[in-house]
Design a protein around this motif. Sequence first.
Motif, short mmCIF file in Angstrom:
data_model
loop_
_atom_site.label_atom_id
_atom_site.label_comp_id
_atom_site.label_asym_id
_atom_site.label_seq_id
_atom_site.Cartn_x
_atom_site.Cartn_y
_atom_site.Cartn_z
N GLY A 104 9.32 55.39 -17.27
CA GLY A 104 8.23 54.54 -17.74
C GLY A 104 7.10 55.34 -18.35
N PRO B 296 7.92 58.68 -22.87
CA PRO B 296 8.72 58.07 -23.93
C PRO B 296 9.92 58.96 -24.30
CG PRO B 296 6.39 58.04 -24.50
CD PRO B 296 6.53 58.87 -23.27
N ASN C 144 12.60 58.58 -21.63
CA ASN C 144 13.17 57.24 -21.78
C ASN C 144 14.01 57.13 -23.04
OD1 ASN C 144 13.40 54.41 -20.91
ND2 ASN C 144 12.30 54.02 -22.82
N GLY D 270 17.04 56.33 -21.26
CA GLY D 270 16.82 54.90 -21.13
C GLY D 270 18.01 54.04 -21.54
N GLU E 128 15.25 50.61 -13.16
CA GLU E 128 14.82 49.63 -14.16
C GLU E 128 13.57 48.91 -13.71
OE1 GLU E 128 17.20 47.20 -16.85
OE2 GLU E 128 18.94 47.88 -15.71
N ARG F 10 10.53 51.20 -13.95
CA ARG F 10 10.19 51.42 -15.36
C ARG F 10 9.43 50.22 -15.91
NH1 ARG F 10 14.77 52.14 -19.93
NH2 ARG F 10 15.16 50.00 -19.26
N SER F 11 9.94 49.03 -15.67
CA SER F 11 9.23 47.88 -16.23
C SER F 11 7.90 47.66 -15.53
CB SER F 11 10.10 46.62 -16.19
OG SER F 11 10.37 46.28 -14.87
N VAL G 98 5.89 50.05 -14.64
CA VAL G 98 4.95 50.94 -15.34
C VAL G 98 4.58 50.36 -16.71
CG1 VAL G 98 4.70 53.21 -16.40
CG2 VAL G 98 5.73 52.99 -14.15
N TRP G 99 5.57 49.83 -17.39
CA TRP G 99 5.32 49.30 -18.73
C TRP G 99 4.40 48.10 -18.72
CZ3 TRP G 99 10.93 49.62 -21.07
CH2 TRP G 99 11.17 50.95 -21.45
N SER G 100 4.43 47.36 -17.62
CA SER G 100 3.65 46.12 -17.64
C SER G 100 2.26 46.29 -17.06
CB SER G 100 4.41 45.03 -16.90
OG SER G 100 4.65 45.44 -15.58
N VAL H 1 -1.90 53.29 -12.47
CA VAL H 1 -0.51 52.94 -12.76
C VAL H 1 0.26 52.59 -11.48
CG1 VAL H 1 1.65 53.74 -13.75
CG2 VAL H 1 -0.51 54.36 -14.83
#
Lengths: 307, 282
Positions: free
Chosen positions: B115, B118, B121, B125, B168, B171-172, B174-176, B200
């Motif tokens: 996450g 980049p 990932n 990823g 997964e 990761r999501s 962190v992304w959100s 985070v």
Amino acid sequence: MTSRTEAGTAVQAATPAPAARPAPLISFRDVRQVFRLSGKGDGSAARNRELVALQDVNVDIQAGQFVALVGASGCGKTTMLNMLAGLVEPTHGEVLLDGRAPRLPNMDIGYMFARDALLPWRTARKNVELPLETRGWGRKERRERAEEMLELVGLKGRESQYRLQLSQGMRQRVALARTLAPDPSLLLMDEPFAALDARTKLTLQAEFLRIWENNQNGDRRKTVIFVTHDLQEAVLLADRVIVMLPHPGRIAEDRVIDLPRPRAELLGELQFTKEFQDITHGLFERLEGAIGDRGADAAKQGETTTP
Amino acid sequence: MTTITETARPVPQPAAQDKSAERPAKRPKFWQTRAFIITARLVICAAFLVLWEVASRREWVDPMLFGNPTGVWTAMVEYLPSERSLASLEATGGAVGVSFVIGSVSGTLAGLVLGLSPVVNGVFGPFLAPINSVPRIALAPLFIAWFGLTMTSKVVLAVSIVFFILAENARSAVWSVDADLMTMARVVGLKRAALLWKVVLPSAVPTMFAGLRLTFTYALLGVVASEMVAATGGLGQDIVLYSSSYQINTVFAILVELMVIAVVVNWIFNLVERRLLVWQET
């Protein structure tokens, strides 16, 4: 879109000529900001659209001034704040803060957002402490300062509550306390009271103004750049109102508001004085008139297609 | 600074009392009461058990294949405390615990790295979803061939499920992270470790917790399935053994045991979650 080769020949009329004044704290020189919008690729024309967020912006702001940027959404007001915070670099031209390009993070800046941006897992007090942590304050000093600031914004007794337990208005108060806690010399306010109901808004405007008007470190107050779409709010609070128009974002009017200060205690009545209404009316025509006449055309101009 | 016009939600308001006073007629119907709902639950369970018992005794269904509640009870009393059962419980429970810890720690860490970076990932990823879509039970024979009839092969299978789900998930999470919070944090001056630790991670906790709760069930599933394919012991092995010798009541007893384990663990999760996420309460 006019291709601009000679910088500075365009709309400068609106900016008052910087006479023999001390060097401004902030200057925008020929600032132009273009955002690329990634097209969905369904047709060649839809690709590579460019959005001109700011066009030919020239402004000087003196230290200690309370400047309001007013305009509809899409006129680039927030982009200007983000440039000062060092979050965005201008595509063209330069932004100077204290003679240098703004860099992130700048510990002399307090930035307050339309949405409270409180950390929901921290209590009100710990939220106010956050900027003090990055500035290396000790635990005890942080705590004392945070309690002092929360008391200043009228939240004594709420120190240990979490974001979800606070009302909208209280959250913005905590955000205000957080912004002011490290005593920054420049305040960037991005529609800080826009999400509040009319009554709460007036209360918070008055409290903010009182804090600002009372806070004179030595000779001058904090510099405030206050973004809003509410013209009344701008005239009510600021020393100077800059009216901006969208598509492309540009400055249409730059006007000094010479209503008396301190105003904090008078906000309620001030709105109904003839002086206030004259100023507001004049600026309103400038703001809405321009949008009404050329809004549609300008909107098309703002987004150009580069094949 | 005296005027506070807004009020917070938790402060009890006289207005709330007025409201209930205005509408005193709004009493819940008897089928909306808690007592009724609990009674209904018990009645349904009892009816099911009685029907099962009767159907089995009258041989509407074959008692050899379907067992009966009294038989299950006897099996529970006799089998569950037996030495064999306790050994199986230990084997299964140990494997589940080990694989849950390994899988969740490694999966969460991997997800955080994915996450946050980049580059990582970009490289790894795209493998996540395809690998995660392989039915992992199908790998059980492979792991058993590689690691033999050991705890390792069970653990590897369970970890292979838990790891990818949590990767997964983290990761999501962190992304959100709220974009406003990130902007605020950057302007305030948080960087790297401090940004991770103060913004985070805390905002990823609720999502990651939901993932952990889910993966415990999957760890149990992986271990039991692996034991069913082949093992020297464990509850999965017992289920296969007793099924093939038509000791259906014992099989049901083991199923009840597994269910109780899952419920108890879920309950522990609830407790921990409530302590950890106090701030989510309004």
